[in-house]
Scaffold this active site. Structure first.
Site: not given
Ligand SMILES: [Fe+2]
Length: 377
Positions: A75-77
């Protein structure tokens, strides 16, 4: 030929969390961002935080720190760097996928739950849960008509829901001028031709057409009546909606375990006393068994086994500490002493919700990133 990067959409991930699938999240945002806001499940969720910069600078060290015997969900932004890290891990034999669109897309997932469906008068109450932000909105329907309350920015999804269920949206309401999210009320009203209602005390600087949601106003939806109950405190105009004298939509006035913060309009000292009167006088006139549905929650533990956020006024009086103040002074001390961090961009979001020009807004979606911080106490 580039290989496909495995993905999981926000809706799929939410379904997996709802079914308690055993997941391991690899969040590659910075430590501060993760501390402020991350994916939560109904049960505690296994999560590792290794910032993206570690993969860039010391790839082998970062990879070596990860368990290779479990599937990882990266998960990232915004879903870009997570794709890159997923590629790195795939090439080293990991079972791995990444969240499509990252936390931004996670914050835009709305999950509708039928909270009430009563045959007698055809009453339908749908709670839309914006799971990434802890924001709730509502559709109340009866005899083919529907009202939407506190719509999230994507107004179309309520129109789609109504269309799919043979409902005509006849009223769109905001319980107050929101500061934590961009209201979809105005766009939904435009889309459907329904009137848009906003409490007049919150609409003094609003630049577009609206109907006053005055205390005592009654709005008929099929066979049910939404009655506006003035409940100032979170904002000057905050208004609750009593539906057929049976349940109360409390907006940001009362939550399951807390109350609405009174400070975002810049007059906390005045509004905290109004909030006291709302909770200790206006709401006291309503019986214990009245169910209430708020516009936010702070933790998944505020949802029931169906995934719905609901309580009764009686339960709140017994267990919500903020409702047990002995006098106004102790209430003021408790509320003002337990204020959460100020929501990101709240001043710009308020301007947008008033239809005012907002400088330097490139992308409305980005303004709403992050959890709601609407509760005090
Ligand atoms: Fe609010």
């Amino acid at each position: 030929m580039p290989h496909l990067i495995p993905e999981v959409t926000p809706a799929q991930l939410h379904a997996e969390l709802t079914h308690n699938r055993d997941l391991l999240i690899l969040d590659i945002r910075g430590e501060d961002e993760v501390a402020q806001w991350h994916i939560e499940g109904r049960r505690p969720l296994a999560m590792i935080n290794v910032p993206y910069r570690a993969f860039r600078r010391e790839t082998e060290t970062a990879v070596a720190a990860l368990p290779s015997d479990r599937e990882l969900t990266v998960v990232c932004a915004r879903g870009r760097t997570s794709a890159h890290v997923t590629e790195i891990l795939l090439s080293r034999g990991f079972r791995v996928r990444h969240l499509t669109g990252g936390m931004l897309a996670w914050s835009e997932l709305y999950v509708p739950h039928v909270a009430k469906s009563e045959a007698e008068d055809g009453l339908l109450l749908v709670q839309f849960n914006r799971v990434g932000k802890g924001c709730l909105s509502y559709l109340v329907a009866s005899e083919g008509e529907a009202a939407v309350i506190d719509a999230g920015r994507d107004g179309e999804q309520y129109a789609d829901y109504a269309l799919a269920h043979g409902l005509q949206i006849c009223a769109v309401l905001d319980t107050h001028l929101h500061a934590d999210h961009i209201s979809g009320g105005r766009s939904l009203a435009r889309l459907t031709g329904a009137p848009y209602y906003l409490p007049p005390a919150d609409a003094t600087q609003v630049t577009f057409p609206r109907e006053p949601l005055d205390a005592g106003r009654r709005i008929r939806v099929g066979r049910v009546v939404l009655e506006a109950v003035g409940s100032p405190g979170h904002t000057r105009g905050s208004t609750s909606l009593l539906v057929d004298n049976r349940f109360l939509l409390t907006g940001d006035t009362l939550f399951v375990r807390s109350v609405g913060r009174p400070d975002l309009g810049g007059e906390a000292e005045t509004l905290v006393l109004r909030l006291y009167r709302t909770l200790y006088e206006t709401y006291r006139a309503l019986p214990d068994e009245v169910e209430f549905y708020p516009t936010h929650y702070s933790s998944q533990s505020e949802l029931d086994e169906r995934g719905i956020c609901v309580s009764t006024l009686g339960a709140a009086r017994r267990s919500n500490r903020v409702l047990q103040a002995l006098d106004p002074d102790s209430f003021v001390t408790t509320v003002l002493g337990n204020m959460p961090p100020t929501p990101a961009n709240y001043d710009r979001i308020r301007l947008l919700n008033m239809g005012q020009p907002v400088p330097d807004v490139q992308e409305e979606r980005e303004l709403e990133i992050g959890p709601n911080h609407c509760a005090a106490g």
